[in-house]
Enzyme design. Sequence first.
Site, PDB file in Angstrom:
ATOM      1  N   GLY A   1      29.633  10.274  -5.603  1.00  0.00           N
ATOM      2  CA  GLY A   1      27.766  10.102  -5.428  1.00  0.00           C
ATOM      3  C   GLY A   1      27.729   9.494  -4.380  1.00  0.00           C
ATOM      4  O   GLY A   1      28.137   9.108  -3.435  1.00  0.00           O
TER       5      GLY A   1
ATOM      6  N   THR B   1      14.921   7.790  -7.854  1.00  0.00           N
ATOM      7  CA  THR B   1      16.650   6.606  -7.839  1.00  0.00           C
ATOM      8  C   THR B   1      17.232   5.833  -7.731  1.00  0.00           C
ATOM      9  O   THR B   1      17.931   4.790  -7.907  1.00  0.00           O
ATOM     10  CB  THR B   1      16.474   6.638  -9.288  1.00  0.00           C
ATOM     11  OG1 THR B   1      17.289   7.996  -9.302  1.00  0.00           O
ATOM     12  CG2 THR B   1      15.271   7.916  -9.726  1.00  0.00           C
TER      13      THR B   1
ATOM     14  N   ASN C   1      21.437   1.244 -10.019  1.00  0.00           N
ATOM     15  CA  ASN C   1      20.831   0.536 -11.543  1.00  0.00           C
ATOM     16  C   ASN C   1      21.604  -0.254 -11.575  1.00  0.00           C
ATOM     17  O   ASN C   1      21.104  -1.863 -12.052  1.00  0.00           O
ATOM     18  CB  ASN C   1      20.138   1.091 -12.591  1.00  0.00           C
ATOM     19  CG  ASN C   1      19.443   2.266 -12.215  1.00  0.00           C
ATOM     20  OD1 ASN C   1      18.144   2.247 -11.935  1.00  0.00           O
ATOM     21  ND2 ASN C   1      20.147   3.632 -12.169  1.00  0.00           N
TER      22      ASN C   1
ATOM     23  N   GLN D   1      23.587  -2.870 -20.947  1.00  0.00           N
ATOM     24  CA  GLN D   1      23.376  -4.055 -20.014  1.00  0.00           C
ATOM     25  C   GLN D   1      23.122  -5.470 -19.120  1.00  0.00           C
ATOM     26  O   GLN D   1      23.248  -6.001 -19.053  1.00  0.00           O
ATOM     27  CB  GLN D   1      24.151  -3.326 -19.286  1.00  0.00           C
ATOM     28  CG  GLN D   1      24.554  -3.890 -16.803  1.00  0.00           C
ATOM     29  CD  GLN D   1      25.229  -2.444 -16.610  1.00  0.00           C
ATOM     30  OE1 GLN D   1      26.214  -1.624 -17.072  1.00  0.00           O
ATOM     31  NE2 GLN D   1      24.867  -2.435 -15.424  1.00  0.00           N
TER      32      GLN D   1
ATOM     33  N   ASP E   1      10.796  12.613 -10.217  1.00  0.00           N
ATOM     34  CA  ASP E   1      11.562  12.094 -10.272  1.00  0.00           C
ATOM     35  C   ASP E   1      12.548  13.245  -9.012  1.00  0.00           C
ATOM     36  O   ASP E   1      11.846  14.606  -8.641  1.00  0.00           O
ATOM     37  CB  ASP E   1      13.198  12.533 -11.591  1.00  0.00           C
ATOM     38  CG  ASP E   1      14.141  11.943 -11.206  1.00  0.00           C
ATOM     39  OD1 ASP E   1      15.069  10.950 -11.354  1.00  0.00           O
ATOM     40  OD2 ASP E   1      15.096  13.059 -10.326  1.00  0.00           O
TER      41      ASP E   1
ATOM     42  N   HIS F   1      19.271   8.128 -14.009  1.00  0.00           N
ATOM     43  CA  HIS F   1      17.410   8.347 -13.602  1.00  0.00           C
ATOM     44  C   HIS F   1      15.880   8.192 -14.345  1.00  0.00           C
ATOM     45  O   HIS F   1      15.359   7.333 -14.854  1.00  0.00           O
ATOM     46  CB  HIS F   1      17.399   9.735 -13.361  1.00  0.00           C
ATOM     47  CG  HIS F   1      17.833  10.522 -12.532  1.00  0.00           C
ATOM     48  ND1 HIS F   1      17.743  11.438 -11.328  1.00  0.00           N
ATOM     49  CD2 HIS F   1      19.715  10.722 -12.473  1.00  0.00           C
ATOM     50  CE1 HIS F   1      18.570  11.328 -10.641  1.00  0.00           C
ATOM     51  NE2 HIS F   1      19.156  11.413 -11.270  1.00  0.00           N
TER      52      HIS F   1
ATOM     53  N   GLU G   1      20.005  -4.458 -11.021  1.00  0.00           N
ATOM     54  CA  GLU G   1      20.865  -5.184 -12.021  1.00  0.00           C
ATOM     55  C   GLU G   1      21.940  -7.224 -11.920  1.00  0.00           C
ATOM     56  O   GLU G   1      21.241  -7.887 -12.369  1.00  0.00           O
ATOM     57  CB  GLU G   1      21.193  -4.305 -13.803  1.00  0.00           C
ATOM     58  CG  GLU G   1      20.184  -3.998 -14.061  1.00  0.00           C
ATOM     59  CD  GLU G   1      20.557  -2.315 -15.242  1.00  0.00           C
ATOM     60  OE1 GLU G   1      22.254  -3.087 -15.088  1.00  0.00           O
ATOM     61  OE2 GLU G   1      19.799  -1.325 -15.808  1.00  0.00           O
TER      62      GLU G   1
ATOM     63  N   GLN H   1      27.902   6.171  -4.234  1.00  0.00           N
ATOM     64  CA  GLN H   1      28.011   4.813  -5.003  1.00  0.00           C
ATOM     65  C   GLN H   1      28.837   3.952  -3.574  1.00  0.00           C
ATOM     66  O   GLN H   1      28.678   3.212  -3.943  1.00  0.00           O
ATOM     67  CB  GLN H   1      29.395   5.225  -5.876  1.00  0.00           C
ATOM     68  CG  GLN H   1      27.613   5.294  -7.329  1.00  0.00           C
ATOM     69  CD  GLN H   1      29.092   5.983  -8.735  1.00  0.00           C
ATOM     70  OE1 GLN H   1      29.803   5.689  -8.140  1.00  0.00           O
ATOM     71  NE2 GLN H   1      27.859   6.680  -9.190  1.00  0.00           N
TER      72      GLN H   1
END
Length: 449
Positions: A368, A135, A349, A330, A112, A14, A353, A370
């Site tokens: 979650g 997010t 995120n 990362q 958020d 987040h 990336e 994913q």
Amino acid sequence: MSHIALLPSSGMGHLTPFLRLAALLTAHDLKITIITPYPTLSLAESQVLFHFFSTFPQIRQEKLQLLPLDNFSGNSKEDPFYCHIDVIRRSSHLLSSLLSSLSPPLAALITDMSLTASVVPITKALNIPNYIFFTSSAQMLTLFISFHTKANANLYEMDAFQIPTLEPIPKSWIPPPLLQDNDNLLKTYITKNGKEMTKSDGILVNTLESIEQESLAALNGGKVILGLPSVIAIGLLPPCFNQCESLAWLDTQPIGSVLYVSFGSKTAMSREQLKELGDGLMRSGYRFLWVVKDKKVDREDDKDLEDVIGNELTESVKERGLVVKHWLNQENILSHPAVGGFLSHCGWNSLTEAMWFGVRVLAWPQHGDQKINASLVERIGLGIWESSWGWGGEDIVKGQQIAEKVNELMGNELLRMKAVSVREKARAGMELGGTSVKMKALAKLIETW
Ligand code: BUP
């Protein structure tokens, strides 16, 4: 000069996009304040914040002092990050005086998604426009925002979650806590915050029109829920700062030869699964950089690498890989020329990336949002997903299966090229004053402030 404040929530997943957005806004004629819930749960968040405010001294930090976590964490079965979000929610009454004390008065607050239900009433009372920053992906937003409408349905009986005009979301992709009968923090958090989003002034999503056109069109066309404010695709937000660190081992590896393995900042695999993963990486024959995590909350992670993966594996992986048990930036890894693939849990995120740097992905979602994110990996040609592998903590995936998938990813030249073309899309028009839809959308919003 208009004054904009940003209010992130708990966890790196987040915090990171909020910092990227704040950094992007500094290029405009705006005064920026970030209100950081204090203390943070993870050490990573506190270190990244320290580094960020030293890099961007023009951005002001205000701390929202939280009530003690112990009073509220109560149910130890819950994810500590959801407990922390709950503490931020319960401390949000302290925001009213903080927001009204800011000078000059705020033109807008960006909040958020996890704090929507508690913060929107406060900003309404203070007459401050409030934009929600979602997010995760736009597809996840379609589920988040309409989940409360199915609150009385027996979701477990359904095969899929159906939203008009969109492909159904298979039940197996839905975060398991949402399918449970009993109340849990994730279910409450999605039900309450999803419902209140219609009362915000707009919803920002770190995504691209070109990869999530259907979901964005459904959201903005009133197909998902009526009365929703504009949903604005502001991404992909570019990386905003480098933490200098030595990547000496990577520097000595051939171009595109290394598989980077990381399951994000809050996934701790079982010891048995870690052992199989190590075995799979060794069997694959590819070089790898593997970030191992043993505890969800990094402050509690006090074991040595040998204790976690065992002496034998620690010794054997040295032949072809580098295994670490500490935070490495990362962005620095994914942008390194030696990195040719990413075995990822598909945190949003991490995926943005991978898109930004054009690195192909082997998706292994753990919890979650994913699995929903992993489906996008396949759809846009960024990589592969073996969807028969269950959620983290379900069945153990064997080393041999992992090795086969790693070989399939790293040996696929077409995928490498497709990932590069995703990078071109992700970066198109991001230069300052760019004319792309996303830069125009953000510029229009800034004008209204
Ligand atoms: Br681990 C790790 N270095 O060693 P996600 C993560 N990160 O920079 P998550 C590092 O943390 P949620 C490390 O680049 C990304 O920006 C990484 O966010 C960075 O997953 C962020 O990928 C992690 O969204 O959060 O942490 O599981 O579940 O909320 O998505």
